[in-house]
Write an enzyme that holds these catalytic residues in place. Structure first.
Site, PDB file in Angstrom:
ATOM      1  N   CYS A 173       4.741  -5.680  -2.714  1.00 55.27           N
ATOM      2  CA  CYS A 173       6.078  -5.249  -3.148  1.00 55.27           C
ATOM      3  C   CYS A 173       6.455  -3.861  -2.619  1.00 55.27           C
ATOM      4  CB  CYS A 173       6.150  -5.185  -4.662  1.00 55.27           C
ATOM      5  SG  CYS A 173       5.641  -6.682  -5.477  1.00 55.27           S
ATOM      6  N   ARG A 206       5.345  -4.602   4.695  1.00 52.44           N
ATOM      7  CA  ARG A 206       4.352  -4.749   3.635  1.00 52.44           C
ATOM      8  C   ARG A 206       4.160  -6.200   3.215  1.00 52.44           C
ATOM      9  NH1 ARG A 206       3.690   0.298   0.879  1.00 52.44           N
ATOM     10  NH2 ARG A 206       3.220  -0.695  -1.092  1.00 52.44           N
ATOM     11  N   TRP A 262       6.585  -9.478  -3.632  1.00 54.62           N
ATOM     12  CA  TRP A 262       5.517 -10.373  -3.162  1.00 54.62           C
ATOM     13  C   TRP A 262       4.989 -11.042  -4.421  1.00 54.62           C
ATOM     14  CZ3 TRP A 262       0.089 -10.921  -3.510  1.00 54.62           C
ATOM     15  CH2 TRP A 262      -0.513 -11.639  -2.474  1.00 54.62           C
ATOM     16  N   ASN A 272       6.217  -2.486  -8.976  1.00 56.94           N
ATOM     17  CA  ASN A 272       5.143  -2.927  -8.078  1.00 56.94           C
ATOM     18  C   ASN A 272       3.858  -2.822  -8.878  1.00 56.94           C
ATOM     19  OD1 ASN A 272       3.387  -3.422  -6.034  1.00 56.94           O
ATOM     20  ND2 ASN A 272       3.823  -1.562  -4.860  1.00 56.94           N
ATOM     21  N   GLY A 273       3.084  -3.901  -8.946  1.00 59.46           N
ATOM     22  CA  GLY A 273       1.833  -3.875  -9.717  1.00 59.46           C
ATOM     23  C   GLY A 273       1.753  -5.081 -10.623  1.00 59.46           C
ATOM     24  N   GLU A 319     -13.463 -10.442  13.796  1.00 61.69           N
ATOM     25  CA  GLU A 319     -12.127  -9.852  13.848  1.00 61.69           C
ATOM     26  C   GLU A 319     -11.187 -10.724  14.707  1.00 61.69           C
ATOM     27  OE1 GLU A 319     -10.544  -7.866  12.210  1.00 61.69           O
ATOM     28  OE2 GLU A 319      -8.907  -7.144  13.444  1.00 61.69           O
ATOM     29  N   LYS A 359      -7.781 -12.417  13.263  1.00 62.71           N
ATOM     30  CA  LYS A 359      -6.459 -12.182  13.870  1.00 62.71           C
ATOM     31  C   LYS A 359      -5.777 -13.511  14.140  1.00 62.71           C
ATOM     32  CE  LYS A 359      -5.822  -8.982  13.107  1.00 62.71           C
ATOM     33  NZ  LYS A 359      -6.669  -8.006  12.486  1.00 62.71           N
ATOM     34  N   GLU A 361      -4.680 -15.403  10.817  1.00 65.03           N
ATOM     35  CA  GLU A 361      -3.612 -14.832   9.994  1.00 65.03           C
ATOM     36  C   GLU A 361      -2.231 -14.922  10.632  1.00 65.03           C
ATOM     37  OE1 GLU A 361      -4.423 -10.786   8.793  1.00 65.03           O
ATOM     38  OE2 GLU A 361      -5.184 -10.276  10.747  1.00 65.03           O
ATOM     39  N   HIS A 414     -27.602 -23.473  13.576  1.00 67.97           N
ATOM     40  CA  HIS A 414     -27.959 -23.719  12.181  1.00 67.97           C
ATOM     41  C   HIS A 414     -26.842 -24.427  11.429  1.00 67.97           C
ATOM     42  CE1 HIS A 414     -31.596 -21.462  12.755  1.00 67.97           C
ATOM     43  NE2 HIS A 414     -30.891 -20.481  13.288  1.00 67.97           N
ATOM     44  N   LYS A 448       0.850  -6.300   3.724  1.00 66.69           N
ATOM     45  CA  LYS A 448       0.223  -5.236   4.506  1.00 66.69           C
ATOM     46  C   LYS A 448      -0.655  -4.361   3.634  1.00 66.69           C
ATOM     47  CE  LYS A 448      -0.430  -2.837   8.192  1.00 66.69           C
ATOM     48  NZ  LYS A 448      -1.338  -3.481   9.155  1.00 66.69           N
TER      49      LYS A 448
HETATM   50  C1  F6R Z   1      -6.016  -8.056   8.700  1.00 65.37           C
HETATM   51  C2  F6R Z   1      -5.630  -7.064   7.736  1.00 65.37           C
HETATM   52  C3  F6R Z   1      -6.300  -7.077   6.409  1.00 65.37           C
HETATM   53  C4  F6R Z   1      -6.615  -5.629   5.985  1.00 65.37           C
HETATM   54  C5  F6R Z   1      -7.157  -5.617   4.556  1.00 65.37           C
HETATM   55  C6  F6R Z   1      -7.572  -4.229   4.123  1.00 65.37           C
HETATM   56  O1  F6R Z   1      -5.283  -7.940   9.874  1.00 65.37           O
HETATM   57  O2  F6R Z   1      -4.789  -6.261   7.977  1.00 65.37           O
HETATM   58  O3  F6R Z   1      -7.446  -7.850   6.418  1.00 65.37           O
HETATM   59  O4  F6R Z   1      -7.539  -5.092   6.871  1.00 65.37           O
HETATM   60  O5  F6R Z   1      -6.192  -6.102   3.673  1.00 65.37           O
HETATM   61  O6  F6R Z   1      -6.497  -3.352   4.206  1.00 65.37           O
HETATM   62  P1  F6R Z   1      -6.696  -1.784   4.250  1.00 65.37           P
HETATM   63  O7  F6R Z   1      -7.384  -1.452   5.517  1.00 65.37           O
HETATM   64  O8  F6R Z   1      -5.312  -1.234   4.173  1.00 65.37           O
HETATM   65  O9  F6R Z   1      -7.534  -1.432   3.062  1.00 65.37           O
END
Ligand code: F6R
Length: 614
Positions: A2, A27, A75, A101-102, A487, A491, A494, A510, A609
């Site tokens: 949010c 976000r 959100w 927000n929360g 990673e 990527k 997502e 395995h 985000k």
């Molecule tokens: C993936 C991504 C998330 C963040 C995770 C932690 O692309 O962005 O997996 O890495 O939500 O977020 P931060 O680094 O802000 O604690």
């Protein structure tokens, strides 16, 4: 997650609020809304499911007058995404409007209590309960808004950043925070409110980051007042933010994600600036030097993080163990916080977080602090909650990351972890001088090698077209390349919604090898490092089962190119820094596959985000 925006001053509030919501789109959200107290003192609330642009369409032809307003991107947590559940919520009499927000954990109990008093609810959200509670408290005793908010928040269990307006007092917004970020921007006779500084920097660089259980009372042409829930005045520090607008715009790129991938060489330079010396033979992280006794006394390091930052932590483990000979554990913050971990004053916890607001990571920090551990933060968002909760730390300085999928923050985190391991290893005497200098020199060359990789963009875009059919992907790597495989897979899933798994290459046999057939793309990080021969064998195992191998190899490799279906040639890099190079083509691959599939790359579905709820 949010986003909150608020404005009070002498300008029209609506355009500022809408622009602010757009700045916060990164976000992640599913609905949006705005509340204004109009020039004729009406409270107008407009909200809709979908994007901020949908809200603008919905609002056209409506009364958008007024110089005070609050706005929100939601959100969904309690209740599906729909206009009834979108914020702002308003009280039964239509007098108060609130954005939040929360999560209000005891909302069900409070709701029951209010329903018994005759209150009706229009939504299934926890937030509506709070605005009704404020009205109930205010109307019972005819007290001012601040007092009503203070009393209401004392009854609330949970996390909140809120902003509340009273139709009958168009000169004031009351805002409060607990475990959810809230920033007040201070202009000339005007104030701005936002979840982070991005909607504010266009108007002022003077901000105050509210602390937990602080309440800001903002009135036109009056100084900012900050009090706590018991009405005791809180001293607040006005800080200057240094963010330029260019960093918040796409700058000619079709997506923020692509812009941020391409920014990486410059970001790594920014991250090293003032830390690696001009001669390129020394690196000093000041926080490591300032706290070196405490860090050197540690029996163990524990890295806590989530998602991409956790992957950076896995690389950090190898760097710190190699150069400092200190055992390192890497924990998902969400598991660590609920596990009653064995941790105490002999431990150093490194919390890694791009946003600095991730609820699980923040809770892990608080838990470790309460057990006496020393906390070192590695964050990007300056002034965010995690850096403020830690004992010391290092910012990665890569600038705002707007694309939801993290790219430049990951390489920035790995760069800081490398500098931390080098600085500490030298202090500890566990890295010899020649090795130290060679790694620092290699670090200095990373930006130009990244530039070389970025030249492969068109080729990777072409290659991506082949893979839009795929429903599954496997990513493999060993040693330092294993977190890179994780990673790369994250990527891809997502932003393209293709199922992808990362594995240590030797784990294939395995179990996962059962998945391999002619349809299965397997991306292997196979650059010429310590485990090269082993990875070659793993590739042969895949080819024997007809898997389609895309291999990242070191330039000039003519062995794997004969076995793999496709190779992407990368500049040679010392093994411990190889992730900084091998990650980049995987970011590009994920990006281009998602674009080919027509996905919303910067705002993928269901993702936020800044994950400020657990
Ligand atoms: C993936 C991504 C998330 C963040 C995770 C932690 O692309 O962005 O997996 O890495 O939500 O977020 P931060 O680094 O802000 O604690």
């Amino acid at each position: 997650m949010c986003g909150i925006v608020g404005y009070i001053g002498h300008r029209k509030a609506y355009p500022i609020l809408i622009k602010g919501l757009k700045r916060l789109e990164y976000r992640g959200y599913d609905s949006a809304g705005v509340a204004l107290i109009s020039d004729s003192c009406q409270l107008n609330v407009y909200k809709t499911k979908g994007k901020v642009a949908d809200l603008e369409t919905f609002v056209s032809q409506k009364d958008i007058s007024g110089t005070i307003g609050i706005a929100h991107t939601r959100w969904a947590t309690h209740g599906e995404p729909c206009s009834a559940n979108a914020h702002p919520h308003y009280s039964s009499s239509g007098r108060f409007a609130l954005i939040h927000n929360g999560i209000i954990e005891n909302y069900a109990v409070l709701k029951e209590k209010l329903q018994a008093k005759g209150y009706h609810f229009n939504s299934s959200t926890d937030t509506e309960v709070l605005v009704q509670l404020i009205e109930y408290i205010q109307s019972a005793d005819h007290i001012d808004l601040l007092t009503a908010v203070q009393l209401a928040l004392r009854e609330v269990i949970g996390a909140y950043a809120i902003a509340v307006m009273d139709r009958d007092n168009p000169d004031e917004i009351v805002a409060a925070r607990k475990s959810s970020p809230l920033v007040v921007g201070i202009g000339e006779g005007e104030f701005f409110l936002a979840s982070d500084a991005t909607p504010i920097v266009e108007y002022t660089d003077k901000v105050v980051y509210l602390e937990d259980e602080e309440i800001a009372v903002i009135r036109r042409d009056s100084p900012l007042k900050v009090v706590n829930l018991n009405n005791v005045e809180c001293p607040h520090k006005v800080q200057t933010v240094s963010m330029n607008l260019g960093q918040l715009e796409k700058g000619g790129y079709p997506h923020f994600m692509l812009k941020e991938i391409f920014e990486q060489p410059a970001c790594i330079n920014d991250c090293m600036r003032g830390r690696v010396n001009i001669e390129g033979n020394n690196v000093v992280l000041s926080a490591v030097i300032d706290y070196k006794e405490r860090l050197l006394a540690a029996k163990r390091f524990i890295i806590v993080a989530c998602g991409t930052s956790w992957h950076a932590g896995l690389i950090g483990k190898q760097l710190i163990e190699t150069f400092c000979r200190i055992p390192v554990e890497v924990e998902y913050a969400s598991e660590f916080r609920y596990r009653d971990p064995v941790i105490g004053p002999d431990d150093v916890v490194i919390a890694i977080s791009q946003s600095g607001e991730t609820a699980d990571t923040l809770a892990a920090v608080e838990l470790a602090k309460s057990r006496g551990a020393f906390i070192y933060g590695i964050c990007n968002a300056v002034g965010s909650s995690i850096p403020r909760a830690t004992d010391t730390g290092s910012y990665i300085h890569v600038g705002p990351e707007i694309g939801v999928a993290s790219t430049k923050a990951f390489t920035g985190q790995v760069t800081v972890l490398a500098m931390l391991a080098l600085t500490l290893g030298r202090e500890k005497g566990t890295i010899d001088e020649a090795k130290f200098v060679s790694v620092v020199q290699e670090l200095q060359h990373i930006p130009e090698k990244m530039e070389e990789v970025l030249k492969l963009n068109d080729r990777i875009a072409e290659l991506s077209k082949i893979f839009t059919y795929a429903h599954n992907f496997i990513y493999l790597g060993r040693g330092y390349a294993y977190p890179v495989a994780l990673e790369g897979a994250l990527k891809l899933k997502e932003i393209s919604y293709i199922h992808a798994e990362g594995y240590p290459a030797a784990e294939m046999k395995h179990g996962p090898i059962a998945l391999i057939d002619a349809e299965m793309p397997v991306v292997v990080v196979a650059t010429q490092n310590g485990l090269y021969e082993k990875v070659l064998s793993n590739i042969q195992e895949i080819k024997a089962r007809k898997g389609r191998v895309v291999a990242l190899v070191t330039k000039g490799d003519n062995i794997i190119s004969r076995v793999a279906d496709t190779v992407i040639e990368l500049p040679a890099v010392m093994e411990c820094l190889d992730p900084l190079i091998t990650t980049v083509p995987l970011q590009l691959l994920a990006y281009h596959i998602a674009v080919c599939k027509g996905m919303d790359v910067d705002q993928p579905r269901n993702l936020a985000k800044s994950v400020t709820v657990e």
